[in-house]
Enzyme design. Structure first.
Site, PDB file in Angstrom:
ATOM      1  CB  SER A 105      -0.782   0.067   1.228  1.00 58.76           C
ATOM      2  OG  SER A 105      -1.689   1.194   1.123  1.00 58.76           O
ATOM      3  CB  SER A 157      -7.434  14.375  -2.694  1.00 61.42           C
ATOM      4  OG  SER A 157      -7.225  13.993  -1.500  1.00 61.42           O
ATOM      5  CG  HIS A 185      -9.551  12.983  -5.919  1.00 57.73           C
ATOM      6  ND1 HIS A 185     -10.143  14.236  -5.483  1.00 57.73           N
ATOM      7  CD2 HIS A 185      -9.222  12.345  -4.686  1.00 57.73           C
ATOM      8  CE1 HIS A 185     -10.353  14.142  -4.234  1.00 57.73           C
ATOM      9  NE2 HIS A 185      -9.841  12.863  -3.648  1.00 57.73           N
ATOM     10  CB  THR A 213     -16.185   8.776  -6.551  1.00 59.18           C
ATOM     11  OG1 THR A 213     -17.330   9.235  -5.874  1.00 59.18           O
ATOM     12  CG2 THR A 213     -15.630  10.010  -7.140  1.00 59.18           C
ATOM     13  CE  LYS A 216     -13.494  13.251  -3.942  1.00 63.12           C
ATOM     14  NZ  LYS A 216     -14.451  12.512  -3.209  1.00 63.12           N
ATOM     15  CB  THR A 245     -25.394  -1.333   2.265  1.00 68.12           C
ATOM     16  OG1 THR A 245     -25.958  -0.068   2.525  1.00 68.12           O
ATOM     17  CG2 THR A 245     -24.848  -1.337   0.783  1.00 68.12           C
ATOM     18  CB  THR A 246     -30.471   0.432   0.981  1.00 65.91           C
ATOM     19  OG1 THR A 246     -31.299  -0.261   2.180  1.00 65.91           O
ATOM     20  CG2 THR A 246     -31.584   0.802  -0.166  1.00 65.91           C
ATOM     21  CB  THR A 331      -7.287  16.659   6.449  1.00 61.72           C
ATOM     22  OG1 THR A 331      -8.798  16.354   6.959  1.00 61.72           O
ATOM     23  CG2 THR A 331      -7.553  16.159   5.162  1.00 61.72           C
TER      24      THR A 331
END
Length: 409
Positions: A105, A157, A185, A213, A216, A245-246, A331
């Site tokens: 990683s 990011s 991103h 995603t 964004k 999950t829904t 962050t």
């Protein structure tokens, strides 16, 4: 209309300009997207009604997954409720369910990737950020027959730097490792059809899994992976973050589908964004406002102190009508606090000039006057600040601190 917003406070209301949105292309308010969402809402109602495996799969989900698979030139794709969940669920599943898997990683990977790996309880080796040589050293230490997965991002990011994807893939291939690329991103923003940096560099076929995603560059909500049909089926069958999950509401999937299709065939928005970035950087340079150099659309203005960063953000909002959220620890690491500027095709030349002028005024007067009010726990950091404040141009320094970060998807 974006990038304008209404600030509501005890003092009333006023219009402000948003300079920190992750809706990079403004697709969240594009007429094509809104029309698709309205149509699906009227047709399918507000919610999915269940998990994907129990009554929650709608035709819009199926169409969107097909569109995303085509976007990344993969056999299949799988939707999740957010980019965070797609990273957490996929990495956690692969690392825990592939026998003997060891994960490599990148040191600056996102919190969602870290959390997925942590939950897997698989062995994880951290390699130095964007460093293929260190990755090779770490892989060489692993038993040759072990299953291996290399996980990294394309655009990081907070600093806006871009991974050496080809070199990392070369190393992974040499050691027989799978590759997992987070393009959160980058999707919508890079590549001939908006598939991200891997597409722009002609490297999509070298990635085992591409994660992205829909919140964004595509301006809606949700996350996904694109990979082989077998790998997507494996994650679909084992990932609790998918199974329990829904599903995304159908109108959200419809809006994302419209956005992906639109950006596939309309590169003008990507070109407009890059032109805006070039102009913004040029004006910041003209005013000697320090910003990190990078090849991406993200413009970080380093402040280096949490209290000062928050104060400058407040001054911009209260006195200039400019909204840029301060980015502080955890962050980003202490000492690298910043204003993370994200421009869009909808910020005008006048908007750019106003922002650059406001920052120049703060850097040339307010910053110098404020230094004595804020304590710096590290004397070297304080010296760095004093030196910069004394410099007549407040110029960018190559020695400005950088570090790891986490930012929400």
């Amino acid at each position: 209309m974006f990038p304008r917003a209404t600030l509501r406070s005890d003092r009333g209301q006023k219009e402000v300009t948003v300079w920190c949105s992750n809706d990079y292309l403004g697709m969240g308010q594009h007429p094509v997207v809104l029309a698709a969402m309205h149509e699906a809402l009227d047709c399918c109602g507000a919610g999915a009604g269940g998990t994907r495996n129990i009554s929650g799969t709608n035709h819009y989900h199926v169409l969107l997954e097909r569109e995303l698979a085509d976007l990344h030139d993969k056999e299949d794709a799988l939707l999740f409720t957010s980019g965070y969940v797609s990273n957490w669920a996929t990495l956690g599943t692969l690392a825990s369910c592939v026998p003997g898997c060891v994960v490599l990683s990148d040191a600056s990977n996102h919190a969602s990737m870290i959390e997925g790996l942590r939950s897997s309880r698989a062995p994880v080796r951290i390699f130095a950020h964007n460093d293929p040589a260190d990755l090779a050293r770490k892989l060489a230490e692993i038993e040759p027959g072990a299953s291996k997965l290399v996980a990294f991002e394309s655009v990081y990011s907070m600093d806006g730097d871009i991974a050496p994807i080809a070199e990392l893939c070369d190393v992974a291939d040499a050691y027989g490792a799978l590759t997992y690329l987070d393009e959160v991103h980058a999707v919508g923003l890079y590549g001939p059809r908006g598939a991200g940096v891997a597409e722009q560099l002609g490297l999509s076929d070298r990635l085992s899994v591409i994660e992205g995603t829909l919140a964004k560059g595509f301006g809606v909500a949700g996350g996904y992976i694109a990979a082989s049909r077998a790998l997507c089926d494996f994650v679909r069958s084992h990932a609790s973050g998918f199974i329990f999950t829904t599903a995304l509401p159908p109108h959200v999937a419809a809006g994302a589908l419209a956005s992906v299709r639109y950006l596939k065939s309309n590169p003008a928005k990507r070109e407009d964004l890059q032109g805006r970035v070039v102009l913004l950087r040029r004006r910041l340079d003209d005013f000697c406002v320090p910003h990190l150099r990078n090849p991406s659309h993200i413009v970080p203005v380093i402040v280096g102190d949490a209290d000062l960063c928050k104060h400058i953000s407040g001054v911009l909002l209260d006195h200039y009508g400019i909204y840029i959220q301060p980015i502080n620890y955890p962050t980003v690491p202490r000492g690298t606090e910043r204003l993370r500027i994200t421009i869009s095709p909808f910020h005008s030349d006048a908007d750019i000039e106003y922002l650059a002028t406001a920052l120049a005024e703060i850097w040339s007067s307010d910053l110098r006057g404020l230094l004595k009010y804020f304590s710096h726990p590290n004397e070297l950091e304080a010296e760095w600040y004093r030196d910069r404040a004394a410099h007549p141009a407040f110029g960018h320094s190559e020695a400005e601190p950088r570090g790891q970060y986490q930012e929400s998807i």
